[in-house]
Design a protein around this motif. Structure first.
Motif, PDB file in Angstrom:
ATOM      1  N   GLN A  46       0.839  -1.203   0.000  1.00 31.25           N
ATOM      2  CA  GLN A  46       0.000   0.000   0.000  1.00 31.25           C
ATOM      3  C   GLN A  46       0.872   1.250   0.000  1.00 31.25           C
ATOM      4  OE1 GLN A  46      -2.457   0.148   3.521  1.00 31.25           O
ATOM      5  NE2 GLN A  46      -0.791  -0.384   4.898  1.00 31.25           N
ATOM      6  N   PHE A  47       0.299   2.336  -0.512  1.00 30.42           N
ATOM      7  CA  PHE A  47       0.977   3.622  -0.585  1.00 30.42           C
ATOM      8  C   PHE A  47       0.167   4.632   0.213  1.00 30.42           C
ATOM      9  CE2 PHE A  47       2.094   1.230  -4.328  1.00 30.42           C
ATOM     10  CZ  PHE A  47       3.456   1.421  -4.442  1.00 30.42           C
ATOM     11  N   ILE A  48       0.843   5.371   1.081  1.00 38.79           N
ATOM     12  CA  ILE A  48       0.168   6.349   1.932  1.00 38.79           C
ATOM     13  C   ILE A  48       0.953   7.657   1.909  1.00 38.79           C
ATOM     14  CG2 ILE A  48      -0.652   6.880   4.255  1.00 38.79           C
ATOM     15  CD1 ILE A  48      -0.407   3.734   4.708  1.00 38.79           C
ATOM     16  N   VAL A  49       0.270   8.754   1.683  1.00 38.91           N
ATOM     17  CA  VAL A  49       0.877  10.074   1.783  1.00 38.91           C
ATOM     18  C   VAL A  49       0.641  10.574   3.202  1.00 38.91           C
ATOM     19  CG1 VAL A  49       0.860  12.452   0.959  1.00 38.91           C
ATOM     20  CG2 VAL A  49       0.576  10.560  -0.666  1.00 38.91           C
ATOM     21  N   ALA A  50       1.725  10.863   3.900  1.00 37.63           N
ATOM     22  CA  ALA A  50       1.638  11.351   5.282  1.00 37.63           C
ATOM     23  C   ALA A  50       1.894  12.850   5.288  1.00 37.63           C
ATOM     24  CB  ALA A  50       2.661  10.639   6.163  1.00 37.63           C
ATOM     25  N   THR A  51       0.884  13.607   5.708  1.00 34.70           N
ATOM     26  CA  THR A  51       1.008  15.057   5.753  1.00 34.70           C
ATOM     27  C   THR A  51       0.501  15.561   7.093  1.00 34.70           C
ATOM     28  OG1 THR A  51       0.607  17.099   4.500  1.00 34.70           O
ATOM     29  CG2 THR A  51      -1.225  15.510   4.616  1.00 34.70           C
ATOM     30  N   THR A  52       0.257  16.848   7.207  1.00 30.85           N
ATOM     31  CA  THR A  52      -0.175  17.428   8.469  1.00 30.85           C
ATOM     32  C   THR A  52      -1.651  17.823   8.394  1.00 30.85           C
ATOM     33  OG1 THR A  52       0.148  19.815   8.080  1.00 30.85           O
ATOM     34  CG2 THR A  52       2.120  18.480   8.506  1.00 30.85           C
ATOM     35  N   SER A  53      -2.161  18.277   9.521  1.00 26.45           N
ATOM     36  CA  SER A  53      -3.549  18.749   9.569  1.00 26.45           C
ATOM     37  C   SER A  53      -3.641  20.256   9.367  1.00 26.45           C
ATOM     38  CB  SER A  53      -4.178  18.368  10.921  1.00 26.45           C
ATOM     39  OG  SER A  53      -3.404  18.886  11.991  1.00 26.45           O
ATOM     40  N   LEU A  54      -2.538  20.896   8.988  1.00 24.52           N
ATOM     41  CA  LEU A  54      -2.557  22.334   8.715  1.00 24.52           C
ATOM     42  C   LEU A  54      -3.469  22.634   7.521  1.00 24.52           C
ATOM     43  CD1 LEU A  54       1.252  23.181   9.087  1.00 24.52           C
ATOM     44  CD2 LEU A  54      -0.582  23.729  10.706  1.00 24.52           C
ATOM     45  N   PRO A  55      -4.139  23.788   7.519  1.00 26.89           N
ATOM     46  CA  PRO A  55      -5.043  24.122   6.409  1.00 26.89           C
ATOM     47  C   PRO A  55      -4.379  24.040   5.036  1.00 26.89           C
ATOM     48  CG  PRO A  55      -5.388  25.635   8.235  1.00 26.89           C
ATOM     49  CD  PRO A  55      -4.192  24.802   8.597  1.00 26.89           C
ATOM     50  N   ALA A  56      -3.130  24.469   4.942  1.00 33.16           N
ATOM     51  CA  ALA A  56      -2.449  24.445   3.642  1.00 33.16           C
ATOM     52  C   ALA A  56      -2.293  23.019   3.112  1.00 33.16           C
ATOM     53  CB  ALA A  56      -1.076  25.111   3.761  1.00 33.16           C
ATOM     54  N   ASP A  57      -2.108  22.078   4.016  1.00 31.29           N
ATOM     55  CA  ASP A  57      -1.893  20.686   3.588  1.00 31.29           C
ATOM     56  C   ASP A  57      -3.181  19.955   3.251  1.00 31.29           C
ATOM     57  OD1 ASP A  57       0.870  20.783   3.679  1.00 31.29           O
ATOM     58  OD2 ASP A  57       0.944  20.312   5.805  1.00 31.29           O
ATOM     59  N   GLN A  58      -4.317  20.629   3.427  1.00 30.93           N
ATOM     60  CA  GLN A  58      -5.579  20.051   2.972  1.00 30.93           C
ATOM     61  C   GLN A  58      -5.562  19.873   1.456  1.00 30.93           C
ATOM     62  OE1 GLN A  58      -7.978  18.756   4.760  1.00 30.93           O
ATOM     63  NE2 GLN A  58      -9.164  18.207   2.943  1.00 30.93           N
ATOM     64  N   LEU A  59      -4.797  20.721   0.767  1.00 27.51           N
ATOM     65  CA  LEU A  59      -4.665  20.599  -0.686  1.00 27.51           C
ATOM     66  C   LEU A  59      -4.012  19.270  -1.064  1.00 27.51           C
ATOM     67  CD1 LEU A  59      -3.494  24.218  -1.598  1.00 27.51           C
ATOM     68  CD2 LEU A  59      -5.750  23.205  -2.026  1.00 27.51           C
ATOM     69  N   ILE A  60      -3.066  18.824  -0.237  1.00 22.06           N
ATOM     70  CA  ILE A  60      -2.432  17.530  -0.488  1.00 22.06           C
ATOM     71  C   ILE A  60      -3.438  16.405  -0.298  1.00 22.06           C
ATOM     72  CG2 ILE A  60      -0.688  15.903   0.377  1.00 22.06           C
ATOM     73  CD1 ILE A  60       1.100  18.321   0.930  1.00 22.06           C
ATOM     74  N   ALA A  61      -4.248  16.508   0.756  1.00 21.04           N
ATOM     75  CA  ALA A  61      -5.285  15.499   1.001  1.00 21.04           C
ATOM     76  C   ALA A  61      -6.264  15.434  -0.169  1.00 21.04           C
ATOM     77  CB  ALA A  61      -6.019  15.817   2.301  1.00 21.04           C
ATOM     78  N   GLU A  62      -6.607  16.586  -0.726  1.00 22.57           N
ATOM     79  CA  GLU A  62      -7.522  16.621  -1.865  1.00 22.57           C
ATOM     80  C   GLU A  62      -6.883  16.016  -3.113  1.00 22.57           C
ATOM     81  OE1 GLU A  62      -8.598  20.727  -2.143  1.00 22.57           O
ATOM     82  OE2 GLU A  62      -9.690  20.719  -0.228  1.00 22.57           O
ATOM     83  N   GLU A  63      -5.586  16.256  -3.300  1.00 21.94           N
ATOM     84  CA  GLU A  63      -4.871  15.650  -4.426  1.00 21.94           C
ATOM     85  C   GLU A  63      -4.841  14.130  -4.277  1.00 21.94           C
ATOM     86  OE1 GLU A  63      -2.036  15.890  -7.886  1.00 21.94           O
ATOM     87  OE2 GLU A  63      -3.892  16.785  -7.178  1.00 21.94           O
ATOM     88  N   CYS A  64      -4.630  13.666  -3.053  1.00 20.97           N
ATOM     89  CA  CYS A  64      -4.611  12.219  -2.807  1.00 20.97           C
ATOM     90  C   CYS A  64      -5.961  11.590  -3.122  1.00 20.97           C
ATOM     91  CB  CYS A  64      -4.222  11.939  -1.358  1.00 20.97           C
ATOM     92  SG  CYS A  64      -2.495  12.291  -0.994  1.00 20.97           S
ATOM     93  N   GLN A  65      -7.015  12.286  -2.758  1.00 20.70           N
ATOM     94  CA  GLN A  65      -8.357  11.769  -3.057  1.00 20.70           C
ATOM     95  C   GLN A  65      -8.549  11.657  -4.563  1.00 20.70           C
ATOM     96  OE1 GLN A  65     -11.584  14.190  -1.532  1.00 20.70           O
ATOM     97  NE2 GLN A  65     -13.000  12.468  -1.554  1.00 20.70           N
ATOM     98  N   LYS A  66      -8.074  12.640  -5.298  1.00 20.99           N
ATOM     99  CA  LYS A  66      -8.177  12.617  -6.756  1.00 20.99           C
ATOM    100  C   LYS A  66      -7.356  11.471  -7.344  1.00 20.99           C
ATOM    101  CE  LYS A  66      -5.943  15.637  -9.276  1.00 20.99           C
ATOM    102  NZ  LYS A  66      -5.508  16.911  -9.906  1.00 20.99           N
ATOM    103  N   LEU A  67      -6.202  11.208  -6.726  1.00 23.89           N
ATOM    104  CA  LEU A  67      -5.305  10.166  -7.220  1.00 23.89           C
ATOM    105  C   LEU A  67      -5.682   8.780  -6.702  1.00 23.89           C
ATOM    106  CD1 LEU A  67      -1.893  12.029  -6.690  1.00 23.89           C
ATOM    107  CD2 LEU A  67      -3.171  11.776  -8.820  1.00 23.89           C
ATOM    108  N   GLU A  68      -6.680   8.736  -5.827  1.00 24.09           N
ATOM    109  CA  GLU A  68      -7.118   7.478  -5.207  1.00 24.09           C
ATOM    110  C   GLU A  68      -5.974   6.801  -4.458  1.00 24.09           C
ATOM    111  OE1 GLU A  68      -8.939   5.212  -8.347  1.00 24.09           O
ATOM    112  OE2 GLU A  68     -10.801   6.367  -8.233  1.00 24.09           O
ATOM    113  N   VAL A  69      -5.248   7.606  -3.691  1.00 24.45           N
ATOM    114  CA  VAL A  69      -4.175   7.095  -2.843  1.00 24.45           C
ATOM    115  C   VAL A  69      -4.498   7.463  -1.403  1.00 24.45           C
ATOM    116  CG1 VAL A  69      -2.717   9.162  -3.062  1.00 24.45           C
ATOM    117  CG2 VAL A  69      -1.671   6.961  -2.534  1.00 24.45           C
ATOM    118  N   LEU A  70      -4.154   6.602  -0.467  1.00 20.89           N
ATOM    119  CA  LEU A  70      -4.442   6.847   0.939  1.00 20.89           C
ATOM    120  C   LEU A  70      -3.670   8.057   1.450  1.00 20.89           C
ATOM    121  CD1 LEU A  70      -4.213   3.149   2.176  1.00 20.89           C
ATOM    122  CD2 LEU A  70      -6.311   4.505   1.942  1.00 20.89           C
TER     123      LEU A  70
END
Length: 229
Positions: A46-70
């Motif tokens: 499995q592949f997981i992107v580990a980021t923070t809960s800072l507002p700016a890093d929400q963009l990374i979470a959204e990119e991961c959702q688009k890429l279908e990666v955890l």
């Protein structure tokens, strides 16, 4: 065995903010290209992107959702990347961890699998496998493989903030405390710099990809290294 590739990513880079989401082609971010390349792995579970809960890093979470990666957004301070890794590994029941940095879009599944395979072959004799002690692969293709219990050991022994910021810094400062092995390439490509730290680095990578072509974004690293850029 649950072999978990954890990709550390954040938007708050001091030299090039937001670099992991910069686009090499319209709609293709550095993070997107790198994940496409790593997904060619035959051994990773499995592949997981580990980021923070800072507002700016929400963009990374959204990119991961688009890429279908955890994606895992840690509540720890941005600089405490080691705690971010521990939280991520616990949440996804990682047994064997592969650490990858998101600012290296030319990461390669062949190198990833070579390091994982080395650990699997010698798992009872090793705590840590990497491919840059010494470096023979291009800078920006570094892989680190270690089991969950070694991550917990590093977490327990890493007290200073500057050590916790780099996840495996305790190992690199105290290699004598670990049983480790280096995966070495037969030819030395360590003079090639494929990581993105500055605007100039990003422009170089974008130029490389424009010459490779969008249809060849997952081209093998050896083929890329043989080209004249």
């Amino acid at each position: 065995m649950n072999i978990t590739v954890i990709i550390q990513a954040r938007m708050g880079s001091s030299r090039l903010p937001g670099k992991v989401l910069k686009e090499v082609f319209p709609g293709k971010s550095l993070l997107s290209v790198m994940i496409d390349r790593l997904r060619l792995s035959k051994l990773a579970t499995q592949f997981i992107v580990a980021t923070t809960s800072l507002p700016a890093d929400q963009l990374i979470a959204e990119e991961c959702q688009k890429l279908e990666v955890l994606c895992y957004q840690s509540l720890h301070e941005e600089a405490d990347v080691l705690s971010r890794f521990v939280d991520t590994a616990k949440h996804f029941n990682a047994e064997l961890i592969v650490r990858i940095c998101a600012d290296s879009p030319l990461h390669d599944a062949e190198i990833l699998d070579a390091c994982i395979q080395k650990y699997l072959e010698m798992s009872n004799k090793l705590d840590f496998v990497t491919n840059f002690k010494p470096e023979t692969y291009p800078y920006g293709t570094a892989v680190e493989v270690f089991p969950f219990d070694v991550l917990l050991r590093m977490d327990r022994l890493s007290e200073e903030p500057d050590i916790r910021e780099h996840v495996t810094q305790f190992f690199h400062r105290n290699p004598n405390l670990f049983r480790y092995c280096n995966v070495t390439n037969s030819e030395d490509f360590s003079t090639l710099k494929w990581a993105v730290d500055t605007v100039e680095d990003f422009e170089m990578i974008r130029t490389m990809y424009s010459r490779i072509g969008q249809q060849n974004l997952t081209e093998n690293w050896r083929s890329i290294a043989s080209r004249q850029f």
